[in-house]
Design an enzyme around this catalytic site. Structure first.
Site, PDB file in Angstrom:
ATOM      1  N   GLY A   1      -4.034  24.520  -0.171  1.00  0.00           N
ATOM      2  CA  GLY A   1      -3.073  24.840  -1.224  1.00  0.00           C
ATOM      3  C   GLY A   1      -3.068  26.301  -1.604  1.00  0.00           C
TER       4      GLY A   1
ATOM      5  CD  GLU B   1      -0.298  22.908   3.105  1.00  0.00           C
ATOM      6  OE1 GLU B   1      -0.091  23.967   3.688  1.00  0.00           O
ATOM      7  OE2 GLU B   1      -1.175  22.775   2.242  1.00  0.00           O
TER       8      GLU B   1
ATOM      9  CB  SER C   1      -1.759  33.693   7.996  1.00  0.00           C
ATOM     10  OG  SER C   1      -3.072  33.349   7.588  1.00  0.00           O
TER      11      SER C   1
HETATM   12  C1  5RP Z   1      -1.207  26.429   2.285  1.00  0.00           C
HETATM   13  C2  5RP Z   1      -2.547  26.072   2.814  1.00  0.00           C
HETATM   14  C3  5RP Z   1      -3.036  26.875   3.968  1.00  0.00           C
HETATM   15  O1  5RP Z   1      -3.304  26.022   5.017  1.00  0.00           O
HETATM   16  C4  5RP Z   1      -4.293  27.575   3.571  1.00  0.00           C
HETATM   17  O2  5RP Z   1      -4.006  28.361   2.411  1.00  0.00           O
HETATM   18  C5  5RP Z   1      -4.819  28.476   4.685  1.00  0.00           C
HETATM   19  O3  5RP Z   1      -3.955  29.542   4.876  1.00  0.00           O
HETATM   20  P1  5RP Z   1      -4.302  30.703   5.921  1.00  0.00           P
HETATM   21  O4  5RP Z   1      -4.235  30.091   7.264  1.00  0.00           O
HETATM   22  O5  5RP Z   1      -3.224  31.736   5.680  1.00  0.00           O
HETATM   23  O6  5RP Z   1      -5.669  31.220   5.565  1.00  0.00           O
HETATM   24  O7  5RP Z   1      -3.211  25.185   2.373  1.00  0.00           O
HETATM   25  O8  5RP Z   1      -0.886  25.662   1.146  1.00  0.00           O
END
Ligand code: 5RP
Length: 262
Positions: free
Chosen positions: A103, A111, A35
């Protein structure tokens, strides 16, 4: 219409807005997932549409690729561009050395590949992700579906010999089915509570044959941008050892909502 943001979205937005200031015309940019990263992609779209910037994005997930195209960012594969100037991504946890757990969104493999293929990694987050020691957030580990229960048992056995506080692993689900990554793999979430030696853990996890990659991002992040709902941001540069406090104006975010308008 002025789009009203919740405090948490404001924090994510200002972190994203500040982070895209690192992007220059013509750059190849790794686009994170989640997000917070979605706000960054929307901000990049605005730079392309309103300032005519040429940005080539390499997305870390199919959903980020869809959003990037929607907001006008050119998307190429990592094989097309080979190397990136910058990657901007979110995180589930960061510690004082800017080591990360990532993750939570299930995209850790792409990533990590993309961040590692970048001159610089900028992480965008809010204060809720800050920890002294990594491990409160369950550590995601991407494993192949073949023999996954054996891989899980091997990981649990390994955890009995490392300095962590919790030792259970759970298969991530999507409804009643295993969650599948963009590579068709599964995710195990390791409930460790406290990871005393992340480098050691990362190395030994990746030695298990069914493990593809783990969500510890160690010595990869160069700059952390922490956004706050009041528009203030903190920019920590691990290489320069600097910490700067700045402000970002929360402007009318109308044109950032391209992807969520009806
Ligand atoms: C996805 C990730 C995201 O960067 C992590 O989960 C953070 O997500 P958000 O910005 O929605 O809190 O590692 O694999």
């Amino acid at each position: 219409m002025t789009a009203e943001l919740s405090p948490i979205d404001k924090a994510k937005y200002v972190a994203a807005r500040r982070a895209v200031e690192f992007v220059e015309d013509g750059m190849r940019v790794g686009l994170g997932t989640g997000s917070t990263a979605a706000w960054m992609v929307r901000c990049l779209g605005e730079l392309v549409r309103e300032e005519g910037m040429m940005i080539t994005g390499v997305a870390t997930s199919s959903r980020t690729a869809d959003l990037a195209r929607e907001v006008g960012v050119t998307v190429k594969t990592l094989d097309d561009v080979r190397w990136l100037d910058l990657t901007i991504d979110g995180a589930d946890e960061y510690d004082p050395n800017l080591n990360l757990i990532k993750g939570g969104g299930g995209a850790l493999l792409h990533e990590k590949v993309v961040a590692t293929a970048s001159d610089q990694m900028v992480v965008i987050a809010d204060l809720s992700k800050q920890v002294d020691t990594l491990g409160s957030f369950p550590l995601p580990v991407e494993i192949i579906p073949f023999g996954w229960q054996t891989t899980k048992a091997l990981i649990e056995e390994l955890l009995s010999n490392v300095d962590v506080l919790g030792r259970s692993a759970s298969l991530r689900l999507s409804g009643t089915e295993p969650f599948k990554t963009d590579e068709g793999n599964y995710i195990l979430d390791l409930h460790l509570r406290r990871i005393a030696q992340p480098a050691q853990l990362s190395l030994i996890l990746n030695q298990i044959p069914g493990v593809v990659e783990n969500g510890l991002f160690l010595d990869i992040c160069d700059i952390l941008v922490i956004g706050n709902a009041d528009g203030s941001v903190e920019v920590r540069d691990i290489n320069n050892g600097t910490i700067e406090h700045e402000r970002v104006d929360v402007i009318d975010t109308d044109n950032l909502f391209v992807d969520i308008r009806e």
